[in-house]
Design a protein around this motif. Structure first.
Motif, PDB file in Angstrom:
ATOM      1  N   PRO A  53       0.825  -1.219   0.000  1.00  0.00           N
ATOM      2  CA  PRO A  53       0.000   0.000   0.000  1.00  0.00           C
ATOM      3  C   PRO A  53       0.859   1.270   0.000  1.00  0.00           C
ATOM      4  O   PRO A  53       0.429   2.310  -0.496  1.00  0.00           O
ATOM      5  N   GLN A  74      -1.880  -0.636  -4.246  1.00  0.00           N
ATOM      6  CA  GLN A  74      -1.966   0.698  -3.610  1.00  0.00           C
ATOM      7  C   GLN A  74      -3.235   0.824  -2.748  1.00  0.00           C
ATOM      8  O   GLN A  74      -3.290   1.650  -1.843  1.00  0.00           O
ATOM      9  N   ARG A  75      -4.240  -0.030  -3.050  1.00  0.00           N
ATOM     10  CA  ARG A  75      -5.502   0.042  -2.297  1.00  0.00           C
ATOM     11  C   ARG A  75      -5.441  -0.721  -0.983  1.00  0.00           C
ATOM     12  O   ARG A  75      -6.354  -0.592  -0.160  1.00  0.00           O
TER      13      ARG A  75
END
Ligand code: MD6
Ligand code: FE
Length: 214
Positions: A53, A74-75
């Motif tokens: 992340p 990234q989420r």
């Protein structure tokens, strides 16, 4: 905890804590079935460096099999039923994988394990896994079963707080670590791998981590 707190049980087991056991060489009889099955999975859902992340690529390369696969991007960290790279379901968990994980869990005192996710991590020399907790699963009652293949590694076995002291435990080809219960949320990791090629798998370590994620 230090290494002198660890003690041998029945020759083939090392109890790491009240609910964590290292089963020396437990997977060795299964290696001949596991290695080609891993290759088949990786042909369908290729290894990739996932991104944390925070935006950094992981040093290990990963894929999964089973109903659910662990992913990070990234989420955030999560389990998915579809491989985000192939957009297809993760490969089916081979019977030999499930059988090994269920037998190892039972041997360690966790009968009735029902793994629905197997994360496959490949470590090249220099790859590592920083201290973390496995806490993306729905149900912490189920144990985790971790199978080591290929090059040896040093497992870091910490406590329930990141700052707790960490034991260093060598893991070799065929070793299986099972933990659950009171130890389920311990911090753990893998030290940067030294290059000491393994006769079967060369300059590589493969880790299979089985979980009941859903
Ligand atoms: C590895 N293992 O052995 C990484 N997690 O390469 C893990 O992160 C792990 O071995 C939970 C339980 C056992 C493990
Ligand atoms: Fe882990």
């Amino acid at each position: 905890m230090d290494s002198f707190d660890l003690f041998e049980v029945a020759g083939a087991q090392l109890r790491l804590s009240s609910h964590a056991v290292l089963l020396h060489g437990f997977a060795l009889p299964d290696v001949g079935e596991l290695v080609p099955a891993i290759a088949d999975i990786e042909a369908a859902s290729p290894l990739r460096h996932m991104v944390t992340p925070g935006g950094l690529p992981m040093s290990v390369m990963s894929t999964s099999c089973g109903m659910l696969g662990w992913v990070t991007d990234q989420r955030g960290y999560r389990y998915t039923s579809v491989d985000p790279e192939t957009r297809k379901p993760w490969p089916v968990m081979p019977e030999a994988f499930a059988s090994l994980a269920i037998r190892a869990a039972a041997e360690a005192g966790f009968p009735g394990f029902e793994p629905d996710a197997c994360l496959i991590n490949h470590y090249a020399p220099g790859a590592r896994m920083s201290l973390h907790q496995d806490k993306d699963e729905q149900d912490f009652a189920a144990p985790i079963v971790s199978v080591s293949l290929g090059m040896s590694a040093t497992f870091l076995f910490g406590g329930l707080e990141r700052s707790d002291r960490v034991a260093r435990v060598p893991l070799h080809h065929g070793d299986v670590v099972v933990w659950g219960g009171a130890d389920r949320l311990r911090y753990h990791g893998i030290m940067s791998l030294k290059d000491a090629p393994h006769p079967l798998l060369g300059s590589e370590r493969i880790n299979l981590t089985f979980r009941k994620a859903g």
